[in-house]
Design an enzyme around this catalytic site. Structure first.
Site, PDB file in Angstrom:
ATOM      1  N   GLU A  80       0.892  -1.187   0.034  1.00 12.38           N
ATOM      2  CA  GLU A  80      -0.202  -0.223  -0.028  1.00 12.38           C
ATOM      3  C   GLU A  80       0.867   1.085  -0.075  1.00 12.38           C
ATOM      4  OE1 GLU A  80      -1.626  -1.601   3.160  1.00 12.38           O
ATOM      5  OE2 GLU A  80      -1.141  -0.192   4.675  1.00 12.38           O
ATOM      6  N   LYS A  88       2.402   4.750   1.390  1.00 10.64           N
ATOM      7  CA  LYS A  88       2.803   5.146   2.502  1.00 10.64           C
ATOM      8  C   LYS A  88       2.308   6.584   2.736  1.00 10.64           C
ATOM      9  CE  LYS A  88       5.962   5.591   6.260  1.00 10.64           C
ATOM     10  NZ  LYS A  88       6.195   7.159   6.475  1.00 10.64           N
ATOM     11  N   ASP A 115       1.391  10.287   3.920  1.00 14.82           N
ATOM     12  CA  ASP A 115       2.553  11.345   4.808  1.00 14.82           C
ATOM     13  C   ASP A 115       1.303  11.907   5.397  1.00 14.82           C
ATOM     14  OD1 ASP A 115       4.502  12.264   5.644  1.00 14.82           O
ATOM     15  OD2 ASP A 115       5.185  13.581   3.728  1.00 14.82           O
ATOM     16  N   TYR A 117      -5.151   1.022   7.764  1.00 14.60           N
ATOM     17  CA  TYR A 117      -4.211   0.205   7.317  1.00 14.60           C
ATOM     18  C   TYR A 117      -4.007  -0.885   8.341  1.00 14.60           C
ATOM     19  CZ  TYR A 117      -0.999   2.810  10.568  1.00 14.60           C
ATOM     20  OH  TYR A 117      -0.525   3.341  11.596  1.00 14.60           O
ATOM     21  N   LYS A 163      10.893   3.720   0.859  1.00 17.70           N
ATOM     22  CA  LYS A 163      10.893   5.221   0.657  1.00 17.70           C
ATOM     23  C   LYS A 163      11.086   5.683  -0.568  1.00 17.70           C
ATOM     24  CE  LYS A 163      10.164   7.622   4.292  1.00 17.70           C
ATOM     25  NZ  LYS A 163      10.733   7.587   5.707  1.00 17.70           N
ATOM     26  N   CYS A 203      17.159  45.066 -19.153  1.00 17.74           N
ATOM     27  CA  CYS A 203      17.125  43.458 -19.469  1.00 17.74           C
ATOM     28  C   CYS A 203      18.540  42.939 -19.200  1.00 17.74           C
ATOM     29  CB  CYS A 203      17.087  43.363 -20.769  1.00 17.74           C
ATOM     30  SG  CYS A 203      17.321  41.687 -21.431  1.00 17.74           S
ATOM     31  N   CYS A 220      20.582  42.126 -22.673  1.00 24.58           N
ATOM     32  CA  CYS A 220      20.769  43.077 -23.774  1.00 24.58           C
ATOM     33  C   CYS A 220      20.694  44.575 -23.424  1.00 24.58           C
ATOM     34  CB  CYS A 220      19.967  42.844 -24.975  1.00 24.58           C
ATOM     35  SG  CYS A 220      18.167  43.469 -24.558  1.00 24.58           S
ATOM     36  N   CYS A 276      11.560  42.121 -21.404  1.00 21.04           N
ATOM     37  CA  CYS A 276      12.495  42.717 -21.956  1.00 21.04           C
ATOM     38  C   CYS A 276      11.718  43.290 -23.402  1.00 21.04           C
ATOM     39  CB  CYS A 276      13.713  41.881 -22.200  1.00 21.04           C
ATOM     40  SG  CYS A 276      14.862  42.366 -23.692  1.00 21.04           S
ATOM     41  N   CYS A 316      17.614  41.284 -28.747  1.00 17.20           N
ATOM     42  CA  CYS A 316      18.031  40.624 -27.203  1.00 17.20           C
ATOM     43  C   CYS A 316      18.491  39.272 -27.822  1.00 17.20           C
ATOM     44  CB  CYS A 316      17.042  40.532 -26.342  1.00 17.20           C
ATOM     45  SG  CYS A 316      17.551  39.904 -24.728  1.00 17.20           S
TER      46      CYS A 316
END
Ligand code: D41
Length: 675
Positions: free
Chosen positions: A117, A119, A121, A229, A318, A412, A415, A430, A436
């Site tokens: 199953e 896990k 958190d 579980y 994990k 910018c 450029c 820009c 550029c």
């Protein structure tokens, strides 16, 4: 007050049974039978009756989830059977060693059956049902002593206050994980943010914080869920002798278990499950940090016993952590194809989500300001699935004493052109356009990409060199390149130079839609390019159209139409386009309006399985050309599913929903192609 007549008692009981049934359908079986409003009406009627006759109120009534007044503090609960912990495995070798240990202890060479199953958190809890009624809810605590959080547990909609079905033991302790879905978490934080309240850093903390509230009304307002579980103490009736069967009977009693549980055999089965869930990790509704493997046979579990605090018959495999901590070395601005400035954090390299990450996006200036990320800060980085790594937040406590907020540059960084930010837009840009170098490089990359002009051999490195050497100032210049010029570049032989010139030549024969897509007009992706091409048929017609005429194209809104019009009105772009045409970039005339009378016009189509005569991308091109839309998943809005070889879940779903399914040959006929 008059005692309630028997008929009224009867109605109250009927209502409760009905509501409990709908709770189960909704929360356990994910299969609601009635709309929310109808459910609300049942609840309202029950509430009204209980209000008129308080003597009928019982603690397990569905109305009694929220209620209770704040408790002064949590009482301690001693777990009669300790809540053991999980062992961890990080690599496949750990899992192989686990399986070996299990087989050695059981003295068997046979493959072991394992229940697997995800896990979750969240937060482990223990719930005790006496005679089928919820009597106690406790946190795991240190495994021996936890806290009594019954009043809060009762507010979780997926926790039955009374077990359903029949045949439950007189005393049943079940264990599970309280968690928050990712969507619930986001929504909760969004509301908290609006009200200026505290924001939780992740769903796990949010779940833990919500469960440990003294005021159950607060808990009730949080989107908590539970998956069970395992069983703990059981008295009065034995449970089945396989873990997987225990989960099944729990489900039958209305106790929700993970729908992802699966029984496999041997180490290969375990690793296969790990990979399958790993692939689907980012599309699950909730966060998980691994999968748990349990020997399925309870008899084998008993023989294996436990060491210290953990059973020998389980292990948690994990996943690589998706969040990690590191420090910010610098914050730089990246300039994209349309000039958009994206702040990027350069990081002390850190291993997260399975790869080493040294850059993380900060999205845009508003995000940067909101998170207030500064050079030298310690930050939390998140990399989920294949998503671009991002900075989640700064660890303020670790901020160096001297630091300052980052500001949007006025020029910018590449450029030196002015940076502009339109009213109400999060994105600053820009204004240098193709002057550029950053915008030019990105534009060329897009121009040459597979779904645009598809210029083989013209990759990122070569484009950088061409721009840096001043050989290419706009896409038109590409077609002036000579073999000599190319061969003079670093790491370019005569042979590859000739190949590039040849693929440039080859790419000139294209389609109108690809050409439009290649131009990189803001908001004009492949689909929009296709409808524009179909609608206008010729470049001249499109170029000379006012924005209003462009807006008339199906699926093109005023903003996009404005961008398209502005693009062609810009004399710099006009020059580039003229140059491209002069270099004989060309396409066949767009066929009569194939879209309007095509059988696929306006249809939503899902492709699944492997086609033998073309790739899925090509099939998608055909569908779009004929006015259809390609969707990724099957729903009731799907008109057609095209099923190639080895079609799987999408085909199944289509059959379930009664969506029309075409085989490859039928599809080819429909799009006017022969095998
Ligand atoms: O999803 C979980 N977090 C989860 C936790 C799970 N699926 N199974 C678990 N199984 C156990 C044993 C094997 C000891 C019954 C667990 C946990 N324990 C657990 N959660 C927190 C501490 C232990």
């Amino acid at each position: 007050m008059k005692p309630a007549p028997a008929s009224l008692r009867h109605r109250v009981e009927r209502l409760r049974a009905e509501i409990e049934r709908h709770n189960r359908l909704y929360h356990v079986l994910d299969n609601p039978e009635i709309p929310d409003a109808a459910y609300d009406r049942l609840m309202a009627e029950l509430r009204a009756l209980e209000q008129q006759h308080p003597e009928l109120v019982v603690p397990e009534s569905p109305t009694q989830r929220v209620g209770g007044s704040p408790v002064p503090e949590f009482a301690e609960v001693r777990h009669q059977l300790p809540m053991l912990s999980l062992d961890n495995a990080f690599a496949r070798e750990d899992v192989e060693a686990f399986d070996r240990r299990v087989r050695e202890r059981l003295e068997t060479d046979e493959q072991i059956g394992y229940a697997c199953e995800p896990k979750l958190d969240g937060l482990a809890v223990s719930l005790t049902y006496r005679d089928g009624l919820l009597a106690l809810g406790a946190t795991r605590g240190d495994g021996t002593i936890g806290e009594d959080v019954t009043h809060n547990i009762r507010t979780i909609p997926t926790v039955p206050l009374r077990l359903s079905g029949r045949g439950w033991p007189d005393l049943l302790e079940v264990r599970g994980e309280v968690f928050m879905s990712s969507a619930g978490f986001d929504e909760m934080n969004r509301r908290a943010n609006e009200k200026g309240e505290k924001i939780f850093v992740n769903p796990r903390n949010a779940a833990a914080g919500s469960l440990r509230q003294l005021d159950p009304r607060l808990t009730a307002s949080r989107p908590l869920e539970i998956y069970f579980y395992s069983a703990g103490r059981v008295e009065g009736k034995p449970l089945p002798d396989l873990h997987s069967e225990i989960l099944k009977v729990l489900r039958g009693w209305g106790l929700r278990t993970s729908p992802e549980t699966q029984v496999v055999t041997g180490v290969d089965g375990l690793l296969g499950y790990y990979e399958d869930i790993g692939r689907r990790r980012s599309s699950l509704r909730y966060q998980i940090d691994g999968v748990v493997y349990k020997v399925d046979s309870i008899e084998q579990q008993r023989r294996l016993g436990f060491v210290a605090r953990a059973p020998r018959w389980q292990i948690a495999h994990k996943f690589p952590a998706e969040e990690e901590m590191t420090t910010v070395r610098a914050i730089e601005w990246q300039v994209g194809r349309t000039g958009a400035l994206t702040p990027v954090a350069r990081l002390e390299p850190v291993f997260v989500g399975g790869v080493t990450v040294s850059n993380a996006t900060l999205h845009n200036i508003d995000e940067l300001k909101r998170k207030d990320v500064r050079v030298g800060d310690s930050v939390i980085i998140r990399r989920a699935g294949d998503v671009i790594p991002e900075v989640v937040r700064v660890i303020i406590e670790k901020r160096p004493s001297k630091s300052s907020s980052v500001r949007l540059p006025q020029k910018c960084p590449v450029c030196g052109s002015a940076v502009e930010r339109e009213e109400g837009e999060a994105v600053a840009r820009c204004t240098g356009a193709l002057t550029c170098p950053a915008q030019l490089k990105e534009s060329l990359r897009h121009f040459a990409s597979r779904r645009a002009l598809d210029i083989e051999g013209l990759g990122t490195r070569l484009i950088d060199q061409l721009v840096d050497a001043g050989l290419v100032r706009n896409p038109g210049d590409l077609f002036k390149l000579t073999v000599e010029q190319l061969a003079n570049l670093d790491r370019m032989g005569d042979r590859s130079a000739a190949n590039v010139v040849e693929s440039l030549e080859h790419s000139k024969q294209t389609t109108f839609a690809r050409f439009l897509h290649a131009l990189g007009i803001r908001d004009v992706g492949e689909a929009t390019a296709e409808v524009l091409a179909q609608h206008f048929r010729s470049l001249d017609a499109l170029r000379s159209s006012p924005a209003e005429a462009i807006e008339e194209v199906p699926d093109v809104g005023p903003v996009t139409a404005g961008h398209v019009h502005a693009f062609f009105a810009d004399s710099r772009n006009a020059k580039v386009i003229d140059a491209l045409i002069q270099h004989r970039v060309r396409w066949p005339a767009v066929q009569g309006n194939s879209m309007r009378d095509s059988p696929l016009s306006g249809k939503t189509i899902v492709l699944t399985g492997k086609l033998s005569t073309m790739s899925r991308e090509e099939a998608g091109d055909h569908i779009r050309k004929l006015g259809g839309k390609v969707a990724g998943s099957v729903s009731k809005n799907t008109d057609l599913v095209v099923a190639g070889g080895d079609a799987g879940s999408k085909l199944k779903k289509a059959t379930q929903l009664g969506v029309k399914v075409l085989e490859e040959a039928e599809f080819l006929k429909l799009i006017g192609r022969k095998r």
